[in-house]
Design a protein around this motif. Structure first.
Motif, PDB file in Angstrom:
ATOM      1  N   THR A   9       0.817  -1.219   0.000  1.00 47.51           N
ATOM      2  CA  THR A   9       0.000   0.000   0.000  1.00 47.51           C
ATOM      3  C   THR A   9       0.851   1.269   0.000  1.00 47.51           C
ATOM      4  O   THR A   9       0.319   2.365   0.088  1.00 47.51           O
ATOM      5  N   THR A  10       2.171   1.094  -0.089  1.00 48.18           N
ATOM      6  CA  THR A  10       3.088   2.227  -0.202  1.00 48.18           C
ATOM      7  C   THR A  10       4.102   1.912  -1.303  1.00 48.18           C
ATOM      8  O   THR A  10       4.352   0.740  -1.606  1.00 48.18           O
ATOM      9  N   PRO A  11       4.708   2.934  -1.909  1.00 50.05           N
ATOM     10  CA  PRO A  11       5.683   2.693  -2.983  1.00 50.05           C
ATOM     11  C   PRO A  11       6.922   1.940  -2.493  1.00 50.05           C
ATOM     12  O   PRO A  11       7.245   1.936  -1.308  1.00 50.05           O
ATOM     13  N   ASN A  12       7.609   1.321  -3.444  1.00 49.55           N
ATOM     14  CA  ASN A  12       8.905   0.658  -3.221  1.00 49.55           C
ATOM     15  C   ASN A  12       8.841  -0.531  -2.272  1.00 49.55           C
ATOM     16  O   ASN A  12       9.836  -0.877  -1.643  1.00 49.55           O
ATOM     17  N   GLN A  13       7.706  -1.160  -2.145  1.00 45.87           N
ATOM     18  CA  GLN A  13       7.503  -2.333  -1.298  1.00 45.87           C
ATOM     19  C   GLN A  13       8.009  -2.108   0.124  1.00 45.87           C
ATOM     20  O   GLN A  13       8.613  -2.971   0.741  1.00 45.87           O
ATOM     21  N   LEU A  14       7.737  -0.921   0.635  1.00 50.25           N
ATOM     22  CA  LEU A  14       8.062  -0.573   2.008  1.00 50.25           C
ATOM     23  C   LEU A  14       6.764  -0.310   2.753  1.00 50.25           C
ATOM     24  O   LEU A  14       5.760   0.029   2.155  1.00 50.25           O
ATOM     25  N   GLY A  15       6.782  -0.441   4.058  1.00 53.88           N
ATOM     26  CA  GLY A  15       5.610  -0.079   4.848  1.00 53.88           C
ATOM     27  C   GLY A  15       4.567  -1.177   4.903  1.00 53.88           C
ATOM     28  O   GLY A  15       4.875  -2.358   4.899  1.00 53.88           O
ATOM     29  N   ASP A  16       3.297  -0.769   4.914  1.00 52.76           N
ATOM     30  CA  ASP A  16       2.192  -1.676   5.166  1.00 52.76           C
ATOM     31  C   ASP A  16       1.835  -2.520   3.946  1.00 52.76           C
ATOM     32  O   ASP A  16       2.000  -2.104   2.803  1.00 52.76           O
ATOM     33  N   THR A  17       1.314  -3.711   4.234  1.00 53.11           N
ATOM     34  CA  THR A  17       0.770  -4.576   3.193  1.00 53.11           C
ATOM     35  C   THR A  17      -0.665  -4.939   3.569  1.00 53.11           C
ATOM     36  O   THR A  17      -1.068  -4.847   4.714  1.00 53.11           O
ATOM     37  N   PHE A  18      -1.418  -5.354   2.560  1.00 45.01           N
ATOM     38  CA  PHE A  18      -2.782  -5.843   2.739  1.00 45.01           C
ATOM     39  C   PHE A  18      -2.774  -7.280   2.251  1.00 45.01           C
ATOM     40  O   PHE A  18      -2.448  -7.540   1.083  1.00 45.01           O
ATOM     41  N   SER A  19      -3.088  -8.227   3.119  1.00 42.20           N
ATOM     42  CA  SER A  19      -3.043  -9.641   2.758  1.00 42.20           C
ATOM     43  C   SER A  19      -4.376 -10.123   2.217  1.00 42.20           C
ATOM     44  O   SER A  19      -5.435  -9.756   2.732  1.00 42.20           O
ATOM     45  N   VAL A  20      -4.300 -10.957   1.186  1.00 41.03           N
ATOM     46  CA  VAL A  20      -5.483 -11.574   0.583  1.00 41.03           C
ATOM     47  C   VAL A  20      -5.259 -13.079   0.571  1.00 41.03           C
ATOM     48  O   VAL A  20      -4.262 -13.552   0.041  1.00 41.03           O
ATOM     49  N   ASN A  21      -6.173 -13.817   1.167  1.00 42.71           N
ATOM     50  CA  ASN A  21      -6.145 -15.277   1.132  1.00 42.71           C
ATOM     51  C   ASN A  21      -7.364 -15.759   0.370  1.00 42.71           C
ATOM     52  O   ASN A  21      -8.473 -15.317   0.646  1.00 42.71           O
ATOM     53  N   THR A  22      -7.164 -16.652  -0.563  1.00 39.88           N
ATOM     54  CA  THR A  22      -8.301 -17.156  -1.325  1.00 39.88           C
ATOM     55  C   THR A  22      -9.028 -18.240  -0.540  1.00 39.88           C
ATOM     56  O   THR A  22      -8.388 -19.068   0.113  1.00 39.88           O
ATOM     57  N   PRO A  23     -10.358 -18.221  -0.580  1.00 40.02           N
ATOM     58  CA  PRO A  23     -11.120 -19.230   0.146  1.00 40.02           C
ATOM     59  C   PRO A  23     -11.244 -20.554  -0.598  1.00 40.02           C
ATOM     60  O   PRO A  23     -11.892 -21.466  -0.129  1.00 40.02           O
ATOM     61  N   GLY A  24     -10.651 -20.670  -1.767  1.00 36.11           N
ATOM     62  CA  GLY A  24     -10.804 -21.881  -2.567  1.00 36.11           C
ATOM     63  C   GLY A  24     -11.848 -21.656  -3.643  1.00 36.11           C
ATOM     64  O   GLY A  24     -12.074 -20.522  -4.057  1.00 36.11           O
ATOM     65  N   GLY A  25     -12.497 -22.708  -4.079  1.00 38.20           N
ATOM     66  CA  GLY A  25     -13.508 -22.565  -5.129  1.00 38.20           C
ATOM     67  C   GLY A  25     -12.887 -22.024  -6.399  1.00 38.20           C
ATOM     68  O   GLY A  25     -11.886 -22.530  -6.877  1.00 38.20           O
ATOM     69  N   ASP A  26     -13.488 -20.954  -6.945  1.00 42.00           N
ATOM     70  CA  ASP A  26     -12.994 -20.406  -8.207  1.00 42.00           C
ATOM     71  C   ASP A  26     -11.785 -19.499  -8.011  1.00 42.00           C
ATOM     72  O   ASP A  26     -11.230 -18.971  -8.963  1.00 42.00           O
ATOM     73  N   GLY A  27     -11.353 -19.289  -6.766  1.00 40.19           N
ATOM     74  CA  GLY A  27     -10.159 -18.501  -6.501  1.00 40.19           C
ATOM     75  C   GLY A  27     -10.358 -17.006  -6.575  1.00 40.19           C
ATOM     76  O   GLY A  27      -9.403 -16.260  -6.663  1.00 40.19           O
ATOM     77  N   THR A  28     -11.613 -16.544  -6.529  1.00 43.81           N
ATOM     78  CA  THR A  28     -11.905 -15.125  -6.644  1.00 43.81           C
ATOM     79  C   THR A  28     -12.163 -14.508  -5.272  1.00 43.81           C
ATOM     80  O   THR A  28     -12.895 -15.073  -4.463  1.00 43.81           O
ATOM     81  N   VAL A  29     -11.546 -13.359  -5.029  1.00 44.05           N
ATOM     82  CA  VAL A  29     -11.747 -12.619  -3.782  1.00 44.05           C
ATOM     83  C   VAL A  29     -12.115 -11.192  -4.152  1.00 44.05           C
ATOM     84  O   VAL A  29     -11.396 -10.530  -4.902  1.00 44.05           O
ATOM     85  N   THR A  30     -13.254 -10.712  -3.647  1.00 50.11           N
ATOM     86  CA  THR A  30     -13.666  -9.327  -3.848  1.00 50.11           C
ATOM     87  C   THR A  30     -13.357  -8.548  -2.575  1.00 50.11           C
ATOM     88  O   THR A  30     -13.741  -8.967  -1.487  1.00 50.11           O
ATOM     89  N   LEU A  31     -12.655  -7.434  -2.729  1.00 48.98           N
ATOM     90  CA  LEU A  31     -12.311  -6.605  -1.582  1.00 48.98           C
ATOM     91  C   LEU A  31     -13.508  -5.754  -1.183  1.00 48.98           C
ATOM     92  O   LEU A  31     -14.321  -5.377  -2.029  1.00 48.98           O
ATOM     93  N   ASN A  32     -13.629  -5.429   0.096  1.00 52.17           N
ATOM     94  CA  ASN A  32     -14.753  -4.618   0.573  1.00 52.17           C
ATOM     95  C   ASN A  32     -14.749  -3.231  -0.058  1.00 52.17           C
ATOM     96  O   ASN A  32     -15.791  -2.681  -0.365  1.00 52.17           O
ATOM     97  N   GLU A  33     -13.565  -2.658  -0.212  1.00 58.08           N
ATOM     98  CA  GLU A  33     -13.402  -1.342  -0.817  1.00 58.08           C
ATOM     99  C   GLU A  33     -12.201  -1.393  -1.743  1.00 58.08           C
ATOM    100  O   GLU A  33     -11.277  -2.171  -1.506  1.00 58.08           O
ATOM    101  N   PRO A  34     -12.175  -0.563  -2.784  1.00 55.23           N
ATOM    102  CA  PRO A  34     -10.997  -0.538  -3.642  1.00 55.23           C
ATOM    103  C   PRO A  34      -9.742  -0.195  -2.830  1.00 55.23           C
ATOM    104  O   PRO A  34      -9.791   0.587  -1.883  1.00 55.23           O
TER     105      PRO A  34
END
Length: 84
Positions: A9-34
């Motif tokens: 969530t910050t440039p140069n791969q520094l700072g905070d990250t947002f993790s996404v884990n797929t629940p299986g199935g078709d492998g699609t995850v929709t985020l609550n907000e962009p």
């Protein structure tokens, strides 16, 4: 290897990250907000496609191969993720 994606969530791969884990199935995850992402680390063995829409319409804004990290040339708005 678990299906796990870290979006930087910050440039140069520094700072905070947002993790996404797929629940299986078709492998699609929709985020609550962009999310504004500057890069991604894909810890999955599967490739990942990132979309600006929540229904994966149109072309992905970015793709990251399995086991790869990718800084983006410009920030991307991400609304959904698909492990393929």
């Amino acid at each position: 290897m678990a299906d796990d994606l870290e979006l930087w969530t910050t440039p140069n791969q520094l700072g905070d990250t947002f993790s996404v884990n797929t629940p299986g199935g078709d492998g699609t995850v929709t985020l609550n907000e962009p999310l504004t992402a500057y890069g991604a680390t894909n810890n999955s063995s599967r490739d990942v496609e990132l979309y600006a829409s929540n229904d994966q319409s149109g072309e992905p804004v970015q793709s990251v191969g399995g086991g790869q990290s990718a800084p983006f040339l410009q920030q991307q708005s991400v609304q959904s993720v698909k492990f393929v």
